[in-house]
Every structure is written in structure tokens, then in C-alpha cells.
Scaffold this motif. Structure first.
Motif, PDB file in Angstrom:
ATOM      1  N   ASN A   1      25.560  39.241  44.576  1.00 25.66           N
ATOM      2  CA  ASN A   1      24.743  40.359  45.017  1.00 25.66           C
ATOM      3  C   ASN A   1      25.530  41.653  44.820  1.00 25.66           C
ATOM      4  OD1 ASN A   1      26.558  40.475  47.292  1.00 25.66           O
ATOM      5  ND2 ASN A   1      25.331  38.837  48.222  1.00 25.66           N
ATOM      6  N   GLY A   2      24.891  42.771  45.160  1.00 20.62           N
ATOM      7  CA  GLY A   2      25.550  44.054  44.988  1.00 20.62           C
ATOM      8  C   GLY A   2      26.800  44.195  45.840  1.00 20.62           C
ATOM      9  N   ALA A   3      26.779  43.589  47.028  1.00 24.52           N
ATOM     10  CA  ALA A   3      27.953  43.679  47.898  1.00 24.52           C
ATOM     11  C   ALA A   3      29.156  43.005  47.265  1.00 24.52           C
ATOM     12  CB  ALA A   3      27.636  43.058  49.256  1.00 24.52           C
ATOM     13  N   ALA A   4      28.932  41.851  46.627  1.00 25.84           N
ATOM     14  CA  ALA A   4      30.034  41.156  45.962  1.00 25.84           C
ATOM     15  C   ALA A   4      30.586  41.983  44.804  1.00 25.84           C
ATOM     16  CB  ALA A   4      29.567  39.786  45.471  1.00 25.84           C
ATOM     17  N   LEU A   5      29.679  42.618  44.048  1.00 26.51           N
ATOM     18  CA  LEU A   5      30.123  43.487  42.960  1.00 26.51           C
ATOM     19  C   LEU A   5      30.932  44.665  43.498  1.00 26.51           C
ATOM     20  CD1 LEU A   5      30.205  44.578  40.080  1.00 26.51           C
ATOM     21  CD2 LEU A   5      27.904  45.502  40.434  1.00 26.51           C
ATOM     22  N   ARG A   6      30.432  45.287  44.553  1.00 32.63           N
ATOM     23  CA  ARG A   6      31.158  46.423  45.132  1.00 32.63           C
ATOM     24  C   ARG A   6      32.550  45.999  45.602  1.00 32.63           C
ATOM     25  NH1 ARG A   6      25.892  48.032  46.635  1.00 32.63           N
ATOM     26  NH2 ARG A   6      25.889  46.629  48.438  1.00 32.63           N
ATOM     27  N   HIS A   7      32.633  44.838  46.213  1.00 30.34           N
ATOM     28  CA  HIS A   7      33.925  44.343  46.697  1.00 30.34           C
ATOM     29  C   HIS A   7      34.925  44.199  45.551  1.00 30.34           C
ATOM     30  CE1 HIS A   7      36.844  42.036  48.991  1.00 30.34           C
ATOM     31  NE2 HIS A   7      36.798  41.090  48.063  1.00 30.34           N
ATOM     32  N   GLN A   8      34.497  43.590  44.453  1.00 27.23           N
ATOM     33  CA  GLN A   8      35.400  43.396  43.320  1.00 27.23           C
ATOM     34  C   GLN A   8      35.712  44.702  42.609  1.00 27.23           C
ATOM     35  OE1 GLN A   8      37.184  40.861  42.706  1.00 27.23           O
ATOM     36  NE2 GLN A   8      36.194  39.527  44.203  1.00 27.23           N
ATOM     37  N   PHE A   9      34.745  45.624  42.582  1.00 30.82           N
ATOM     38  CA  PHE A   9      34.981  46.929  41.966  1.00 30.82           C
ATOM     39  C   PHE A   9      36.085  47.662  42.720  1.00 30.82           C
ATOM     40  CE2 PHE A   9      32.923  49.890  38.943  1.00 30.82           C
ATOM     41  CZ  PHE A   9      32.441  48.947  38.054  1.00 30.82           C
ATOM     42  N   VAL A  10      35.987  47.653  44.034  1.00 29.99           N
ATOM     43  CA  VAL A  10      37.004  48.344  44.841  1.00 29.99           C
ATOM     44  C   VAL A  10      38.364  47.680  44.656  1.00 29.99           C
ATOM     45  CG1 VAL A  10      37.737  48.852  47.197  1.00 29.99           C
ATOM     46  CG2 VAL A  10      35.356  49.233  46.525  1.00 29.99           C
ATOM     47  N   ARG A  11      38.401  46.361  44.614  1.00 30.00           N
ATOM     48  CA  ARG A  11      39.668  45.650  44.429  1.00 30.00           C
ATOM     49  C   ARG A  11      40.270  45.921  43.062  1.00 30.00           C
ATOM     50  NH1 ARG A  11      39.950  39.437  45.738  1.00 30.00           N
ATOM     51  NH2 ARG A  11      42.051  39.942  45.035  1.00 30.00           N
ATOM     52  N   SER A  12      39.442  45.922  42.035  1.00 25.83           N
ATOM     53  CA  SER A  12      39.946  46.040  40.663  1.00 25.83           C
ATOM     54  C   SER A  12      40.153  47.471  40.219  1.00 25.83           C
ATOM     55  CB  SER A  12      38.974  45.345  39.685  1.00 25.83           C
ATOM     56  OG  SER A  12      38.818  43.990  40.000  1.00 25.83           O
ATOM     57  N   LEU A  13      39.244  48.381  40.620  1.00 25.75           N
ATOM     58  CA  LEU A  13      39.231  49.739  40.074  1.00 25.75           C
ATOM     59  C   LEU A  13      39.432  50.816  41.133  1.00 25.75           C
ATOM     60  CD1 LEU A  13      36.166  49.292  37.698  1.00 25.75           C
ATOM     61  CD2 LEU A  13      38.583  49.104  37.097  1.00 25.75           C
ATOM     62  N   ASP A  14      39.491  50.404  42.396  1.00 24.38           N
ATOM     63  CA  ASP A  14      39.687  51.350  43.497  1.00 24.38           C
ATOM     64  C   ASP A  14      38.566  52.382  43.555  1.00 24.38           C
ATOM     65  OD1 ASP A  14      41.040  52.244  45.740  1.00 24.38           O
ATOM     66  OD2 ASP A  14      42.206  53.724  44.619  1.00 24.38           O
TER      67      ASP A  14
END
Length: 324
Positions: A291-304
Motif C-alpha cells: 500500500n502507499g504507507a509501505a511505499l512511503r516507509h521505504q522511500f523515507v528509509r532509502s531516500l530520506d
């Protein structure tokens, strides 16, 4: 923004690592629709600098040129792990970071950043042979000896030689998008993306994909990111046991199947955010996130950053870059 780049020349600079910086930032590719950089070589001391293995490089630019740079890159030179550096250069680097510029080191160029105090309290890396020396000389630095590069914005450090390419392309990808970074990588005939956390040393030379079975499976995975894909499924498609697949995969790429797949999903999401107006939920579904929340979580982890912020920043850069 990334428009103005300066590479610092110190005595006995290594030409390959300097060439990496020049190749990424010093070539005008505007005819290909890519952004151009105002690029300069800067002499830290004499305007004529000795390079290994015995030629000289001359430049009209002195340290004052660093005052306008968005990015200052430090290539490697002989004996950087033991020598002292010009105080005026170290002060210029501190001023640059204080005003919001970024600094990037290749290999033992990290010792210059350490001497300027810019590694204090920050994660960093260098060539694995000199990681212990970096930690001893700058004990407040948090040295990670096994990785390709570390982005502790605004300070980026990378390991030896080819890891400098990875770090430069990572920065381009972060600030100007994956399409720009991929286009530069294609011109350089190098892999467009290797994670900073990958191991510095792999048992065979790093290739895009090595084993035929693994290559075919990963090409398939890149085309089917929208599917729920497990490591066991990838192993089955390669006709290997999960354990054998994981071992051969790491041998070939220096990372794990899971981390590779996650990185491809994030890259796919970046491309969609750059090139479409799809919602975050749709982008997540098309790249295999639950879902979008999972994408947001990985985006923040990977790209800050978040997907929405990435899209806004990318669209803003696109509107203000000519041609692009």
C-alpha cells in the motif's frame, strides 16, 4: 539544486578517480536533454598539480572557486591517509557545508573531510584497506568499512575507484531523478544503481548480472515488480534451491536478493513519480508495495524523503532546468 560542481586537486592526485568526477559532472550532455553543470577543477595549492603516475594538471581556479559550488568533490591522492592538508582548503570545506553545499569524497579523499572535522559524528566510509586508519585518525567519525558509499547529507563518502561512480550517480539520482542518472550511466556503460550498503568486495568482478539463470530471473523480476515476488519464487525460476540462489546472487552482486528486489521497487516508484501523475497508492501497487504507507516507509528509509515530496522536488527541478 545541483548546478555548480568543483573537484579539488591536491598533489599526487589519482587520475582515474578524478576522471570519474569529471565524467559524471564535467561533460556537457545538453544535446541529449540532460542538465549541464558549471564544472571546475580547483587547485588547493599550486595551479600546476602533479598527478600519478607523473604528469601535471593545470587549472586557473584556486580555492576561491569553492565559494560558489553546490558540490565539492575530493578525489583520492597518494598517502592521503598519513599526510596533512592545507588549512585554507579545510576552512573552505567547512564554510561550504555551513552555507548548505555538499561535499563528496572518493576513496581516501575521506581523510580530507575528516581533517576538516566534517566526519565528526557522521557515518562514513573509505577504501576497505584504510578504514581502520580513518577510524584511528578521526575517532569521532562513525566508519563503516564494508560498504560502497554512505550518504550523510550533506557529506557523502565512498570506497575505492568504482564506488566513486556509484556515489556520484546516487547523488544525481537523488537530486535530479533516476532518468538523468540512468542516462549518464548508459553513456558511461556502468550499472545505473548499486546500493550504498552493498559490500565493497565481491568474489568476482561486479557485472550487471552474472550467471545466466540469475540474469534471466532478474530481468523477469524487473518487468514484473507489480507482482508479489519472494526469494523462493526467484530461486525456483532459476532452478536452484533458495540457499544456492542466495549464495550465487550475493557472489555476483554483493547484495542479497531481498535488498536487490526492494531497491528495484523503490527505483520503479521513482520513475513513476517522475513520469506520471498516478497517485501514491497506484504507484505502490504498480511497484509491488502492499500500500502507499509501505511505499512511503521505504522511500523515507532509502531516500530520506516521501513520495509526495520527491515528486514535488523533481517536478520543480524539471521546470527550472534547461534543457530537461
Amino acid at each position: 539544486m545541483l548546478k555548480n560542481v568543483a573537484a579539488v586537486l591536491l598533489e599526487d592526485v589519482h587520475p582515474f578517480e578524478l576522471g570519474v568526477i569529471c565524467e559524471v559532472f564535467g561533460i556537457d550532455r545538453q544535446e541529449e536533454g540532460l542538465p549541464a553543470y558549471d564544472f571546475a577543477l580547483v587547485a588547493a595549492e599550486s595551479p600546476s598539480v602533479r598527478a600519478v603516475p607523473g604528469f601535471t594538471i593545470s587549472t586557473p581556479h584556486g580555492l576561491d572557486r569553492l565559494e560558489e559550488a553546490d558540490l565539492i568533490a575530493i578525489p583520492v591522492g597518494d598517502d592521503f591517509h598519513t599526510r596533512d592538508f592545507p588549512p585554507a582548503l579545510l576552512e573552505a570545506l567547512r564554510r561550504a557545508v555551513a552555507r548548505g553545499a555538499r561535499v563528496l569524497s572518493v576513496c581516501v579523499g575521506a581523510f580530507v573531510l575528516g581533517a576538516a572535522g566534517l566526519l565528526d559524528g557522521r557515518r562514513c566510509t573509505t577504501h576497505w584497506r584504510y578504514a581502520d586508519a580513518l577510524a584511528r585518525r578521526y575517532p569521532r567519525a562513525r566508519v563503516e568499512p564494508g560498504v560502497l558509499y554512505v550518504d550523510e547529507d550533506p557529506v557523502l563518502t565512498s570506497a575505492g575507484t568504482s564506488a566513486g561512480i556509484d556515489a556520484c550517480l546516487h547523488l544525481v539520482r537523488r537530486l535530479q531523478g533516476s532518468e538523468v542518472a540512468n542516462a549518464i550511466a548508459r553513456r558511461m556503460v556502468v550499472p545505473p544503481h548499486r546500493e550504498g550498503g552493498q559490500a565493497q568486495y565481491v568474489e568476482r568482478p561486479v557485472a550487471r548480472y552474472g550467471e545466466d539463470g540469475i540474469r534471466e530471473v532478474l530481468v523477469w523480476a524487473e518487468k514484473n515488480l507489480h507482482l508479489e515476488i519472494s526469494v523462493d519464487q526467484l530461486a525456483a525460476r532459476a532452478s536452484m534451491s533458495p540457499r544456492t540462489f542466495a549464495r550465487r546472487f550475493r557472489t555476483e552482486t554483493g547484495t542479497t536478493p531481498y535488498r536487490w528486489l526492494l531497491a528495484q521497487r523503490v527505483l520503479g516508484a521513482q520513475r513513476l513519480l517522475e513520469s506520471t501523475d498516478e497517485t501514491v497508492e497506484v504507484v505502490a501497487a504498480r511497484t509491488g508495495f502492499a500500500n502507499g504507507a509501505a511505499l512511503r516507509h521505504q522511500f523515507v528509509r532509502s531516500l530520506d524523503t516521501t513520495p509526495h515530496a520527491y515528486r514535488r522536488a523533481f517536478r520543480g527541478r524539471a521546470a527550472n532546468t534547461t534543457p530537461y
